[in-house]
Design a protein around this motif. Structure first.
Motif, PDB file in Angstrom:
ATOM      1  N   MET A  42      14.725   5.883  26.299  1.00  0.00           N
ATOM      2  CA  MET A  42      13.458   6.187  25.644  1.00  0.00           C
ATOM      3  C   MET A  42      12.296   5.765  26.535  1.00  0.00           C
ATOM      4  SD  MET A  42      14.282   4.951  21.729  1.00  0.00           S
ATOM      5  CE  MET A  42      12.726   5.566  21.069  1.00  0.00           C
ATOM      6  N   LYS A  43      11.186   6.438  26.355  1.00  0.00           N
ATOM      7  CA  LYS A  43       9.972   6.123  27.090  1.00  0.00           C
ATOM      8  C   LYS A  43       8.993   5.459  26.128  1.00  0.00           C
ATOM      9  CE  LYS A  43       6.508   8.196  30.160  1.00  0.00           C
ATOM     10  NZ  LYS A  43       5.983   9.463  30.729  1.00  0.00           N
ATOM     11  N   ILE A  44       8.671   4.205  26.413  1.00  0.00           N
ATOM     12  CA  ILE A  44       7.903   3.382  25.491  1.00  0.00           C
ATOM     13  C   ILE A  44       6.570   2.979  26.113  1.00  0.00           C
ATOM     14  CG2 ILE A  44       7.980   1.324  24.029  1.00  0.00           C
ATOM     15  CD1 ILE A  44      10.284   3.374  23.598  1.00  0.00           C
ATOM     16  N   ALA A  45       5.504   3.024  25.323  1.00  0.00           N
ATOM     17  CA  ALA A  45       4.204   2.484  25.727  1.00  0.00           C
ATOM     18  C   ALA A  45       3.978   1.192  24.960  1.00  0.00           C
ATOM     19  CB  ALA A  45       3.086   3.474  25.432  1.00  0.00           C
ATOM     20  N   VAL A  46       3.588   0.149  25.672  1.00  0.00           N
ATOM     21  CA  VAL A  46       3.238  -1.115  25.023  1.00  0.00           C
ATOM     22  C   VAL A  46       1.776  -1.392  25.310  1.00  0.00           C
ATOM     23  CG1 VAL A  46       3.691  -3.575  24.858  1.00  0.00           C
ATOM     24  CG2 VAL A  46       5.593  -1.996  25.221  1.00  0.00           C
ATOM     25  N   VAL A  47       0.999  -1.496  24.265  1.00  0.00           N
ATOM     26  CA  VAL A  47      -0.448  -1.671  24.367  1.00  0.00           C
ATOM     27  C   VAL A  47      -0.803  -3.141  24.154  1.00  0.00           C
ATOM     28  CG1 VAL A  47      -2.669  -0.980  23.394  1.00  0.00           C
ATOM     29  CG2 VAL A  47      -0.793   0.676  23.555  1.00  0.00           C
ATOM     30  N   ALA A  48      -1.815  -3.626  24.885  1.00  0.00           N
ATOM     31  CA  ALA A  48      -2.150  -5.052  24.922  1.00  0.00           C
ATOM     32  C   ALA A  48      -0.951  -5.797  25.496  1.00  0.00           C
ATOM     33  CB  ALA A  48      -2.543  -5.579  23.547  1.00  0.00           C
ATOM     34  N   ALA A  49      -0.500  -5.310  26.635  1.00  0.00           N
ATOM     35  CA  ALA A  49       0.815  -5.663  27.164  1.00  0.00           C
ATOM     36  C   ALA A  49       0.913  -7.059  27.765  1.00  0.00           C
ATOM     37  CB  ALA A  49       1.223  -4.629  28.220  1.00  0.00           C
ATOM     38  N   ASN A  50      -0.197  -7.695  28.081  1.00  0.00           N
ATOM     39  CA  ASN A  50      -0.127  -9.005  28.731  1.00  0.00           C
ATOM     40  C   ASN A  50       0.032 -10.171  27.762  1.00  0.00           C
ATOM     41  OD1 ASN A  50      -0.204  -8.518  31.597  1.00  0.00           O
ATOM     42  ND2 ASN A  50      -2.303  -7.791  31.344  1.00  0.00           N
ATOM     43  N   GLY A  51      -0.008  -9.880  26.464  1.00  0.00           N
ATOM     44  CA  GLY A  51       0.196 -10.934  25.483  1.00  0.00           C
ATOM     45  C   GLY A  51       1.641 -11.425  25.490  1.00  0.00           C
ATOM     46  N   ARG A  52       1.862 -12.602  24.928  1.00  0.00           N
ATOM     47  CA  ARG A  52       3.194 -13.213  25.013  1.00  0.00           C
ATOM     48  C   ARG A  52       4.249 -12.441  24.223  1.00  0.00           C
ATOM     49  NH1 ARG A  52       2.334 -19.490  23.775  1.00  0.00           N
ATOM     50  NH2 ARG A  52       1.023 -18.601  22.128  1.00  0.00           N
ATOM     51  N   VAL A  53       3.892 -11.949  23.051  1.00  0.00           N
ATOM     52  CA  VAL A  53       4.859 -11.155  22.282  1.00  0.00           C
ATOM     53  C   VAL A  53       5.150  -9.850  23.013  1.00  0.00           C
ATOM     54  CG1 VAL A  53       5.344 -10.001  20.102  1.00  0.00           C
ATOM     55  CG2 VAL A  53       4.109 -12.157  20.096  1.00  0.00           C
ATOM     56  N   ALA A  54       4.102  -9.217  23.506  1.00  0.00           N
ATOM     57  CA  ALA A  54       4.263  -7.954  24.229  1.00  0.00           C
ATOM     58  C   ALA A  54       5.195  -8.115  25.417  1.00  0.00           C
ATOM     59  CB  ALA A  54       2.909  -7.429  24.687  1.00  0.00           C
ATOM     60  N   ARG A  55       5.033  -9.198  26.143  1.00  0.00           N
ATOM     61  CA  ARG A  55       5.882  -9.415  27.321  1.00  0.00           C
ATOM     62  C   ARG A  55       7.344  -9.556  26.932  1.00  0.00           C
ATOM     63  NH1 ARG A  55       1.669 -13.136  28.906  1.00  0.00           N
ATOM     64  NH2 ARG A  55       3.134 -14.890  28.783  1.00  0.00           N
ATOM     65  N   LYS A  56       7.601 -10.191  25.805  1.00  0.00           N
ATOM     66  CA  LYS A  56       8.986 -10.309  25.329  1.00  0.00           C
ATOM     67  C   LYS A  56       9.538  -8.941  24.922  1.00  0.00           C
ATOM     68  CE  LYS A  56       9.713 -14.855  25.395  1.00  0.00           C
ATOM     69  NZ  LYS A  56      10.781 -15.495  26.188  1.00  0.00           N
ATOM     70  N   VAL A  57       8.717  -8.142  24.267  1.00  0.00           N
ATOM     71  CA  VAL A  57       9.155  -6.800  23.864  1.00  0.00           C
ATOM     72  C   VAL A  57       9.457  -5.944  25.090  1.00  0.00           C
ATOM     73  CG1 VAL A  57       8.446  -4.660  22.705  1.00  0.00           C
ATOM     74  CG2 VAL A  57       7.947  -6.874  21.654  1.00  0.00           C
ATOM     75  N   ILE A  58       8.588  -6.025  26.080  1.00  0.00           N
ATOM     76  CA  ILE A  58       8.793  -5.261  27.317  1.00  0.00           C
ATOM     77  C   ILE A  58      10.089  -5.687  28.005  1.00  0.00           C
ATOM     78  CG2 ILE A  58       7.904  -4.918  29.655  1.00  0.00           C
ATOM     79  CD1 ILE A  58       5.059  -5.061  28.386  1.00  0.00           C
ATOM     80  N   ALA A  59      10.304  -6.983  28.103  1.00  0.00           N
ATOM     81  CA  ALA A  59      11.513  -7.481  28.755  1.00  0.00           C
ATOM     82  C   ALA A  59      12.764  -7.017  28.016  1.00  0.00           C
ATOM     83  CB  ALA A  59      11.476  -9.004  28.838  1.00  0.00           C
ATOM     84  N   GLU A  60      12.712  -7.064  26.690  1.00  0.00           N
ATOM     85  CA  GLU A  60      13.871  -6.633  25.897  1.00  0.00           C
ATOM     86  C   GLU A  60      14.123  -5.139  26.052  1.00  0.00           C
ATOM     87  OE1 GLU A  60      17.136  -6.808  23.401  1.00  0.00           O
ATOM     88  OE2 GLU A  60      15.997  -8.476  24.275  1.00  0.00           O
ATOM     89  N   ALA A  61      13.058  -4.350  26.037  1.00  0.00           N
ATOM     90  CA  ALA A  61      13.209  -2.898  26.191  1.00  0.00           C
ATOM     91  C   ALA A  61      13.773  -2.550  27.559  1.00  0.00           C
ATOM     92  CB  ALA A  61      11.869  -2.210  25.971  1.00  0.00           C
ATOM     93  N   LEU A  62      13.265  -3.198  28.593  1.00  0.00           N
ATOM     94  CA  LEU A  62      13.753  -2.932  29.946  1.00  0.00           C
ATOM     95  C   LEU A  62      15.220  -3.333  30.097  1.00  0.00           C
ATOM     96  CD1 LEU A  62      10.681  -4.137  32.043  1.00  0.00           C
ATOM     97  CD2 LEU A  62      11.465  -1.777  31.790  1.00  0.00           C
ATOM     98  N   SER A  63      15.602  -4.421  29.435  1.00  0.00           N
ATOM     99  CA  SER A  63      16.990  -4.882  29.540  1.00  0.00           C
ATOM    100  C   SER A  63      17.961  -3.897  28.922  1.00  0.00           C
ATOM    101  CB  SER A  63      17.144  -6.255  28.872  1.00  0.00           C
ATOM    102  OG  SER A  63      17.134  -6.148  27.460  1.00  0.00           O
ATOM    103  N   ARG A  64      17.454  -3.041  28.040  1.00  0.00           N
ATOM    104  CA  ARG A  64      18.300  -2.038  27.395  1.00  0.00           C
ATOM    105  C   ARG A  64      18.210  -0.676  28.087  1.00  0.00           C
ATOM    106  NH1 ARG A  64      17.856  -2.941  20.853  1.00  0.00           N
ATOM    107  NH2 ARG A  64      17.337  -5.180  20.878  1.00  0.00           N
ATOM    108  N   GLY A  65      17.486  -0.637  29.192  1.00  0.00           N
ATOM    109  CA  GLY A  65      17.419   0.589  29.955  1.00  0.00           C
ATOM    110  C   GLY A  65      16.310   1.542  29.582  1.00  0.00           C
ATOM    111  N   HIS A  66      15.385   1.099  28.757  1.00  0.00           N
ATOM    112  CA  HIS A  66      14.261   1.952  28.377  1.00  0.00           C
ATOM    113  C   HIS A  66      13.213   1.975  29.496  1.00  0.00           C
ATOM    114  CE1 HIS A  66      15.802   2.485  24.373  1.00  0.00           C
ATOM    115  NE2 HIS A  66      15.825   1.176  24.155  1.00  0.00           N
ATOM    116  N   GLU A  67      12.455   3.039  29.533  1.00  0.00           N
ATOM    117  CA  GLU A  67      11.340   3.174  30.474  1.00  0.00           C
ATOM    118  C   GLU A  67      10.075   2.689  29.773  1.00  0.00           C
ATOM    119  OE1 GLU A  67       8.975   6.754  32.862  1.00  0.00           O
ATOM    120  OE2 GLU A  67      10.939   7.134  31.946  1.00  0.00           O
TER     121      GLU A  67
END
Length: 210
Positions: A1-26
């Protein structure tokens, strides 16, 4: 899946991004600062209120991790949520919002919210009220595939990742240890699970450590 994360530098956002990337998402990370503090290789500097339909076109999901804490900026919870909803109006792209616990209900009739109970800390009432207002305004939208995800009351930035959580609904929920707690890491797991499955369109859900 291709995901956009907005306000991405926040601590929760960074965790979401890391989790999504670990599952192979773009992942495309959008932030207002020049520096990229996330694990996303695709970082786009742009303020949330400057985002356009073109910016968020083609994504399978958009995660809104915006946060504001000062008296002057608290109204931006509503402003930014509505802006993203306007952008995604009429599309099939889900909007998943990092919410707050204060607006959860403490009664089966859904008349009393957590932030209106006597023991709720005064210091957090302005934030909880602002986030609750944003959710109330979002509920009026039937033109957007939104999902609002509230964490437990004790939302721990550096809490343990357990890989387990209880998925609850509108009501304030305690686990078997009589606790309302979840780490950012476990919350991120729940967030990614939700945009992968998409079972709670136009609903508020909540998560607590199992």
């Amino acid at each position: 899946m291709k995901i956009a994360v907005v306000a991405a530098n926040g601590r929760v956002a960074r965790k979401v991004i890391a989790e999504a990337l670990s599952r192979g998402h773009e992942v495309a990370a959008f932030g207002r600062h020049a520096e990229n503090n996330t694990q996303a290789k695709d970082y786009r500097q742009k303020d949330i209120l400057d985002l356009t339909k073109e910016d968020l076109a083609g994504f399978d999901a958009v995660v809104d991790a915006f946060g504001a804490w000062t008296e002057e900026t608290l109204p931006l919870h509503s402003t930014t949520t509505q802006h993203l909803a306007d952008i995604l109006s009429g599309t099939d792209t889900p909007l998943l919002i990092v919410g707050g616990a204060g607006s959860l209900y403490v009664d089966p009739e859904h008349k009393v919210q957590l932030f209106n109970t006597p023991d709720f800390p005064d210091a957090y009432k302005p934030l909880a009220t602002a986030m609750g207002k944003a959710l109330a305004e979002l509920r009026k939208r039937t033109d957007v595939k939104w999902t609002y995800i509230s964490p437990a009351a004790d939302f721990q930035a550096d809490g343990e990742r357990t890989d387990k959580y209880i998925l609850a609904g509108e009501e304030f929920t305690l686990n078997s240890n009589n606790e309302s707690v979840i780490s950012y890491a476990d919350y991120a797991i729940a967030m990614v699970d939700e945009f992968e499955k998409g079972h709670h369109i136009q609903q508020r859900i909540s998560v607590v450590r199992a």
